[in-house]
Design a protein around this motif. Structure first.
Motif, short mmCIF file in Angstrom:
data_model
loop_
_atom_site.label_atom_id
_atom_site.label_comp_id
_atom_site.label_asym_id
_atom_site.label_seq_id
_atom_site.Cartn_x
_atom_site.Cartn_y
_atom_site.Cartn_z
N LEU A 2 0.83 -1.21 0.00
CA LEU A 2 0.00 0.00 0.00
C LEU A 2 0.86 1.26 0.00
O LEU A 2 0.56 2.24 -0.70
N ALA A 3 1.95 1.24 0.76
CA ALA A 3 2.86 2.39 0.81
C ALA A 3 3.46 2.69 -0.55
O ALA A 3 3.61 3.85 -0.94
N SER A 4 3.80 1.65 -1.29
CA SER A 4 4.37 1.84 -2.63
C SER A 4 3.37 2.51 -3.56
O SER A 4 3.74 3.39 -4.36
N GLU A 5 2.10 2.13 -3.45
CA GLU A 5 1.06 2.76 -4.28
C GLU A 5 0.86 4.22 -3.88
O GLU A 5 0.69 5.09 -4.75
N LEU A 6 0.87 4.51 -2.59
CA LEU A 6 0.70 5.88 -2.12
C LEU A 6 1.88 6.75 -2.52
O LEU A 6 1.72 7.93 -2.86
N GLU A 7 3.08 6.18 -2.50
CA GLU A 7 4.27 6.94 -2.89
C GLU A 7 4.21 7.31 -4.37
O GLU A 7 4.60 8.42 -4.76
N LYS A 8 3.68 6.40 -5.20
CA LYS A 8 3.52 6.71 -6.64
C LYS A 8 2.62 7.91 -6.85
O LYS A 8 2.74 8.61 -7.86
N LYS A 9 1.72 8.15 -5.91
CA LYS A 9 0.75 9.23 -6.04
C LYS A 9 1.23 10.51 -5.35
O LYS A 9 0.46 11.43 -5.11
N GLY A 10 2.51 10.54 -4.97
CA GLY A 10 3.12 11.78 -4.50
C GLY A 10 3.18 11.98 -3.00
O GLY A 10 3.54 13.06 -2.54
N LEU A 11 2.86 10.96 -2.22
CA LEU A 11 2.91 11.09 -0.77
C LEU A 11 4.26 10.64 -0.23
O LEU A 11 4.90 9.73 -0.78
N GLU A 12 4.69 11.26 0.85
CA GLU A 12 5.92 10.83 1.53
C GLU A 12 5.55 9.78 2.57
O GLU A 12 4.62 9.97 3.35
N ILE A 13 6.28 8.68 2.60
CA ILE A 13 5.96 7.54 3.45
C ILE A 13 7.06 7.33 4.49
O ILE A 13 8.25 7.31 4.15
N ILE A 14 6.65 7.16 5.74
CA ILE A 14 7.58 6.83 6.82
C ILE A 14 6.98 5.68 7.63
O ILE A 14 5.77 5.68 7.90
N PHE A 15 7.81 4.72 8.00
CA PHE A 15 7.36 3.60 8.83
C PHE A 15 7.85 3.78 10.26
O PHE A 15 9.04 4.04 10.49
N LEU A 16 6.94 3.68 11.20
CA LEU A 16 7.27 3.66 12.63
C LEU A 16 6.80 2.31 13.14
O LEU A 16 5.59 2.06 13.26
N SER A 17 7.75 1.43 13.42
CA SER A 17 7.40 0.03 13.65
C SER A 17 7.84 -0.47 15.01
O SER A 17 8.76 0.07 15.64
N GLN A 18 7.15 -1.54 15.43
CA GLN A 18 7.58 -2.35 16.56
C GLN A 18 7.85 -3.75 15.98
O GLN A 18 6.93 -4.44 15.58
N ALA A 19 9.11 -4.14 15.94
CA ALA A 19 9.42 -5.43 15.32
C ALA A 19 10.73 -5.98 15.85
O ALA A 19 11.63 -5.22 16.21
N LYS A 20 10.82 -7.32 15.87
CA LYS A 20 12.06 -7.97 16.26
C LYS A 20 13.07 -7.99 15.11
O LYS A 20 14.27 -8.10 15.33
N SER A 21 12.56 -7.92 13.88
CA SER A 21 13.43 -7.89 12.71
C SER A 21 12.85 -6.92 11.69
O SER A 21 11.64 -6.86 11.49
N THR A 22 13.74 -6.15 11.04
CA THR A 22 13.30 -5.20 10.01
C THR A 22 13.88 -5.56 8.65
O THR A 22 13.95 -4.73 7.75
#
Length: 576
Positions: free
Chosen positions: A30-50
């Motif tokens: 979904l982020a890739s599609e939104l980026e194509k449409k001109g939005l800036e994307i940032i991920f703020l995650s809780q994860a054991k592996s990235t």
């Protein structure tokens, strides 16, 4: 530090992944599609592996899993950090996936930030828990990745069924998953020398997370390796590619490397292009995670799924659906001994002929962008309808209303004086019950097959409030959504407009939705003058007319927000 200057609309994906990569994989699509449409994307995650982010260029900020923190002090510290980050980044929108985190309730920067939830397939019990615990009430929009019919069918609560059926807070948008390009498939073909074998079997247990302390992935890998060693009476060259996932990568050392090579078994800890590998496989053996299953279905190979225990989802029910719709084989994980027999059958069987699942990622991205552009009007909405049952010149009134674009959502109703069907221009064939008096029993109302009720009131408040609300809650328990309208008998343009404005100004006292009752002896010039006055009122204010369907949507949305969050995690306090 204050908020940053946001010259480009920024979207933060607020994600949490404990045992797999499913939420991240979907969010990245979904982020890739939104980026194509001109939005800036940032991920703020809780994860054991990235590691899943290695194939992308998005900015990623990762913090520990907040539910695993050992003290209130640690939770408070990380909440302060997350609040600082969000406040500084100043996002136009925050998107979360499936599981709300109660820690985010304590983040002030999120209080005024629009939030969207992407909800993948979960059990009916989980949906009802989300509803009654108030988790759905946090969001401005919820995109559900299955059909409305399938989602509602697994619910038990009549109220939750009706709300999901009527509320425009929920968009049943269909599936979102990653579709690999042909170049990615070619790279996987070359990397694993697929053309050198007659058949390729790909085995994956997700990212390798454990459920309830048992590593079922290890059971799956052991069974497949044993099958590879003992395969007999099969005259084709078969290779086995086992992708353990980063959380079970340590299992590779358990097996003898020379022995694996001799039996055409390749074990890798993480494969960034797993979707492409699944697409070119002849047989896929998988835990039935949503993303890997959807990605494998885009290929032409046989699928063997191994359902078991999973958080807030019924994997057996999911596999039953996939078996009926897409000819997918499945074996409950407790019957893992049957895997080798089914695996042999799959190697011999011809490629299945099944329909491809539609990927709606692009459409959902477009919906999100349109949602971001909407101006929220909120409580300035009101329903306005004309009851013309006794008036002879109905068409002339309707045509006059149509002169004004601002009156496009005005409804026209026909109502008698008892429980009856309400003929509406905007609800299609679905019946709506009209209730003129609360003296009519709930039983007589529910005999009508509709799931929508309109309570008629009048500007003198002849209804008793207590009786009314008791009736409304009784109806909700049966899954019936109701709205109350104030009926205003039309007299003169000036007098009727005065009553309508008085009701709008006293929303706590009156129901600010209206039906104007036009009698057979009403003066047509006065009616037209009243319509002109309504148009002028709308022009001079920020008021907006809702259709009856929109009114039911709004009432359903209010029901979603009525229930408050029950805190099921660490309680966070400001400690001195």
């Amino acid at each position: 530090m204050g908020k940053s200057l946001n010259t480009k609309q920024r979207v933060i994906f607020l994600l949490k992944n404990g045992i797999g990569f499913g939420h991240f994989r979907r969010a990245l699509v979904l982020a890739s599609e939104l980026e194509k449409k001109g939005l800036e994307i940032i991920f703020l995650s809780q994860a054991k592996s990235t590691r899943i982010f290695d194939e992308y260029k998005f900015k990623v900020i990762n913090v520990p899993l907040l539910h695993s923190l050992k003290s209130n002090n640690a939770a408070l510290a990380f909440n302060s950090v997350i609040n600082f980050i969000i406040e500084h980044l100043n996002p136009s929108l925050v998107i979360e996936d499936t599981y709300s985190d109660d820690y985010y309730l304590n983040i002030p920067a999120l209080a005024t930030t629009p939030r969207i939830l992407i909800l993948r397939r979960v059990s009916g019990d989980a949906i009802e828990e989300f509803f009654y615990s108030g988790k759905f009430g946090q969001y401005d929009m919820i995109y559900v990745m299955e059909s409305k019919e399938l989602c509602i069918d697994k619910l038990k609560s009549p109220l939750v069924k009706s709300v999901l059926d009527n509320s425009d807070l929920f968009d049943f948008c269909g599936d979102i998953f990653f579709q690999p390009e042909e170049s990615m498939k070619q790279r996987m073909n070359h990397k694993y020398k697929v053309d050198q074998f007659d058949k390729t079997v790909v085995v994956n247990g997700g990212a390798g997370g454990w459920h309830l302390g048992e590593n079922v992935c290890e059971l799956i890998f052991d069974s497949v390796i044993e099958f590879a060693k003992n395969i007999k009476n099969y005259n084709q060259k078969v290779q086995f590619i086992i992708v353990t996932g980063p959380y079970s990568e340590h299992l590779i050392s358990k097996y003898d490397e020379v022995e694996l090579v001799n039996y055409q078994i390749t074990m890798v800890g993480y494969e960034g292009n797993l979707s492409a590998l699944l697409n070119i496989a002849d047989v896929c053996v998988l835990r039935p995670g949503y993303n890997t299953t959807m990605e494998a279905l885009q290929g032409e190979g046989q699928l063997i799924l191994l359902p078991g225990i999973s958080y807030m989802e019924d994997q057996k029910e999911w596999c039953d659906y996939l078996h009926n719709e897409f000819m997918v084989d499945f074996i409950p994980i407790e019957d893992i001994k049957k895997l080798q027999k089914v695996l042999l059958k799959s190697l011999i069987a011809p490629k299945p002929k099944r329909e491809k699942v539609r990927n709606n990622a692009c459409e959902v991205a477009e919906k999100i962008i349109r949602r971001m552009k909407l101006r929220v009007i909120g409580n300035n909405n009101f329903l306005l309808a004309f009851n013309l049952i006794d008036y002879k010149e109905k068409n002339s009134i309707k045509q006059y209303v149509q002169r004004y674009p601002r009156l496009a959502r005005v409804s026209f109703v026909q109502k008698d004086q008892s429980v009856s069907g309400l003929n509406l221009q905007d609800t299609g064939a679905e019946p709506v019950v009209v209730v003129n008096s609360l003296q009519q029993s709930i039983h007589s109302i529910t005999e009508f097959m509709g799931r929508k009720i309109i309570f008629y009131n009048d500007s003198d408040l002849s209804f008793l409030r207590k009786q009314q609300y008791e009736a409304i809650y009784d109806l909700e328990s049966l899954g019936i959504i109701s709205i109350e309208v104030t009926e205003i008998p039309f007299t003169t343009s000036e007098r009727t407009l005065h009553i309508l404005q008085n009701v709008i100004a006293n929303r706590r006292k009156y129901a600010p939705d209206f039906v104007i009752k036009i009698s057979q002896d009403s003066d047509q010039n006065e009616i037209l003058k009243f319509i002109d006055s309504i148009h002028l009122l709308l022009e001079e204010s920020n008021l907006r007319i809702m259709s009856i369907n929109e009114s039911f949507n709004e009432v359903s949305n209010q029901a979603v927000g009525r229930y408050r969050w029950n805190y099921d995690g660490l309680e966070i306090r400001n400690l001195s």
